[in-house]
Design an enzyme around this catalytic site. Structure first.
Site, short mmCIF file in Angstrom:
data_model
loop_
_atom_site.label_atom_id
_atom_site.label_comp_id
_atom_site.label_asym_id
_atom_site.label_seq_id
_atom_site.Cartn_x
_atom_site.Cartn_y
_atom_site.Cartn_z
N ASP A 67 0.71 -0.99 -0.06
CA ASP A 67 0.63 0.22 0.22
C ASP A 67 1.04 1.23 0.20
O ASP A 67 0.63 2.51 -0.07
CB ASP A 67 -1.47 -0.11 1.17
CG ASP A 67 -0.15 -0.29 2.88
OD1 ASP A 67 -0.04 -1.51 3.39
OD2 ASP A 67 0.90 0.87 2.94
N GLU B 190 7.12 -6.65 -2.31
CA GLU B 190 5.87 -6.94 -2.62
C GLU B 190 4.96 -8.56 -2.98
O GLU B 190 5.62 -8.76 -4.29
CB GLU B 190 4.76 -5.82 -2.42
CG GLU B 190 3.60 -6.14 -2.70
CD GLU B 190 1.83 -6.59 -1.85
OE1 GLU B 190 2.83 -5.80 -0.94
OE2 GLU B 190 1.68 -7.89 -2.13
N ASP C 154 8.21 -13.36 -3.10
CA ASP C 154 7.43 -13.34 -2.08
C ASP C 154 8.83 -13.53 -1.30
O ASP C 154 9.68 -13.70 -1.44
CB ASP C 154 7.48 -14.93 -2.42
CG ASP C 154 7.35 -15.65 -0.84
OD1 ASP C 154 6.76 -16.68 -0.86
OD2 ASP C 154 7.67 -15.16 0.47
N ASP D 37 6.05 -5.40 7.25
CA ASP D 37 5.14 -4.49 7.08
C ASP D 37 4.01 -6.57 6.44
O ASP D 37 3.38 -5.75 4.81
CB ASP D 37 4.55 -4.14 6.06
CG ASP D 37 3.47 -2.48 6.56
OD1 ASP D 37 3.71 -1.96 5.71
OD2 ASP D 37 3.01 -2.88 6.61
N SER D 38 3.74 -7.02 7.06
CA SER D 38 3.32 -8.10 6.26
C SER D 38 1.27 -8.28 6.53
O SER D 38 0.45 -7.32 7.48
CB SER D 38 3.03 -9.16 6.73
OG SER D 38 3.56 -9.54 8.01
N THR D 39 1.19 -9.30 5.94
CA THR D 39 -1.00 -9.92 6.18
C THR D 39 -0.31 -10.54 7.21
O THR D 39 1.07 -10.64 8.05
CB THR D 39 -1.52 -10.36 5.22
OG1 THR D 39 -0.63 -11.28 4.24
CG2 THR D 39 -2.00 -9.78 3.94
N PRO E 178 -0.86 -15.80 2.21
CA PRO E 178 0.77 -15.99 1.59
C PRO E 178 1.27 -14.92 2.59
O PRO E 178 2.53 -15.42 2.60
CB PRO E 178 0.88 -14.37 -0.39
CG PRO E 178 -1.00 -14.14 0.80
CD PRO E 178 -1.91 -14.65 1.29
N1 SAM Z 1 -0.67 -3.82 7.30
C1 SAM Z 1 -0.59 -2.93 6.82
C2 SAM Z 1 -1.37 -1.42 7.18
O1 SAM Z 1 -1.95 -1.35 8.11
O2 SAM Z 1 -1.31 -0.75 6.49
C3 SAM Z 1 -0.95 -3.20 5.46
C4 SAM Z 1 0.10 -3.79 5.02
S1 SAM Z 1 0.18 -4.46 3.48
C5 SAM Z 1 -1.30 -4.08 2.50
C6 SAM Z 1 0.52 -6.43 3.83
C7 SAM Z 1 1.32 -7.13 2.30
O3 SAM Z 1 2.19 -8.03 2.69
C8 SAM Z 1 -0.30 -7.77 1.05
O4 SAM Z 1 -0.19 -6.39 0.20
C9 SAM Z 1 0.38 -8.79 0.23
O5 SAM Z 1 0.49 -8.54 -0.01
C10 SAM Z 1 1.68 -8.92 1.24
N2 SAM Z 1 2.30 -9.90 1.31
C11 SAM Z 1 1.73 -11.26 2.23
N3 SAM Z 1 2.69 -12.65 1.99
C12 SAM Z 1 3.87 -11.32 1.57
C13 SAM Z 1 4.62 -12.36 1.34
N4 SAM Z 1 5.29 -13.46 1.58
N5 SAM Z 1 5.89 -11.24 0.31
C14 SAM Z 1 5.44 -10.31 0.05
N6 SAM Z 1 4.50 -9.62 0.14
C15 SAM Z 1 3.85 -10.50 1.43
#
Ligand code: SAM
Length: 284
Positions: free
Chosen positions: A86, A106, A137, A155-157, A162
């Protein structure tokens, strides 16, 4: 007719926000991506049904994930951000002129495309010349990094889908190797309140403690996250999050913030007793 977005925080607790409209939805190769517009929170980014950020409260998350480690190592020049598609974390980091290069890794390009179109105030830094954007990844990317980053921000999910690999011992061990001697890793460390989130927090903490000599946790309050009580991990090879913070030098930079400040930095590491106990259960 009213339209509501609802997220299940547990099987017994739901969080609902009245929305004016759903402005985007797409199933990418990795997750379902939705963006809603709401009168209370502004635009909301939702991944696999979980609120990631809203225009109204994203400053809390992105200031605390960035300015806490940066005030501890103002000499940080090369930074790795994993996740964060984001752009909010990158936006905050780019406010430091001392930062020379950021790699943003990302996994889902569709998140960047959607956020660039609908959340331009948050993705504003993604076109900065200091940034290199990798669609990969993070778990695999960091396997090939040695002694090259002063700061890694995960900064992950959440630890499913994923993001699952970003909460493993292998990943944290590779982050340790990827960091320089003054290196710091900050990670999205889940929450102590609901059982599922607390278990995820404890699992992550155990694995980080096994990988880093310094492993602390700090807290922040995000209204749109489950329970509102959220945690970040602060791990380092040697730097201490409070003793090594240079608040006088940080203030001289003149970076204006709406949530982060040096007093809050210090206070955020003072955790409720039940949270300390949950963390201590995972410490040797
Ligand atoms: N929680 C944050 C916030 O509150 O602003 C936002 C987090 S950001 C949107 C999380 C990102 O991590 C997602 O876009 C997702 O696609 C990415 N993501 C998840 N698993 C990942 C991985 N293994 N490698 C890289 N990016 C990853």
């Amino acid at each position: 007719m009213e339209l509501w977005f609802t997220e299940a925080h547990t099987k017994n607790v739901r969080f609902s926000v009245r929305v004016d409209q759903q402005i985007f939805t797409k199933k990418s190769d990795f997750q379902r991506i939705d963006i809603f517009d709401s009168s209370e929170f502004g635009k909301m980014l939702v991944l696999d049904g979980c609120v990631m950020l809203t225009e109204k409260d994203e400053f809390i998350y992105h200031e605390m994930i960035s300015h806490v480690p940066m005030s501890v190592n103002l000499n940080a020049k090369r930074i790795l951000v994993i996740g964060g598609g984001d752009g909010g974390t990158v936006r905050e980091l780019l406010r430091y002129p001392s930062i020379e290069h950021i790699d943003l890794v990302e996994i889902d390009e569709e998140v960047v495309i959607a956020c660039t179109k609908y959340l331009p105030n948050i993705t504003v830094g993604l076109s900065d010349p200091r940034l290199t954007l990798h669609f990969a990844d993070g778990l695999k990317f960091v396997r090939h990094c040695y002694n090259e980053y002063d700061l890694i921000i995960v900064d992950s999910t959440d630890p499913f889908g994923p993001g699952e690999g970003l909460f493993t011992k292998e990943f944290y061990g590779n982050c340790f190797k990827a960091l320089t001697d003054d290196g710091i890793m900050v990670n999205q460390h889940e929450s102590p309140f609901y059982a599922k989130d607390a278990e995820a927090m404890q699992r992550a903490h155990k694995r980080i403690v096994e990988s880093f000599p310094v492993s602390k946790v700090y807290q922040l309050h995000i209204p749109t996250y489950p329970s509102g009580h959220w945690l970040f991990g602060f791990a380092a090879k040697g730097k201490h999050p409070i003793k090594d913070a240079d608040f006088a030098a940080w203030k001289k930079l003149g970076i204006t913030t709406r949530y982060y400040n040096p007093n809050l930095h210090i206070a955020s590491f003072a955790l409720p007793t039940y949270v300390q106990e949950l963390l201590e259960e995972e410490e040797p």
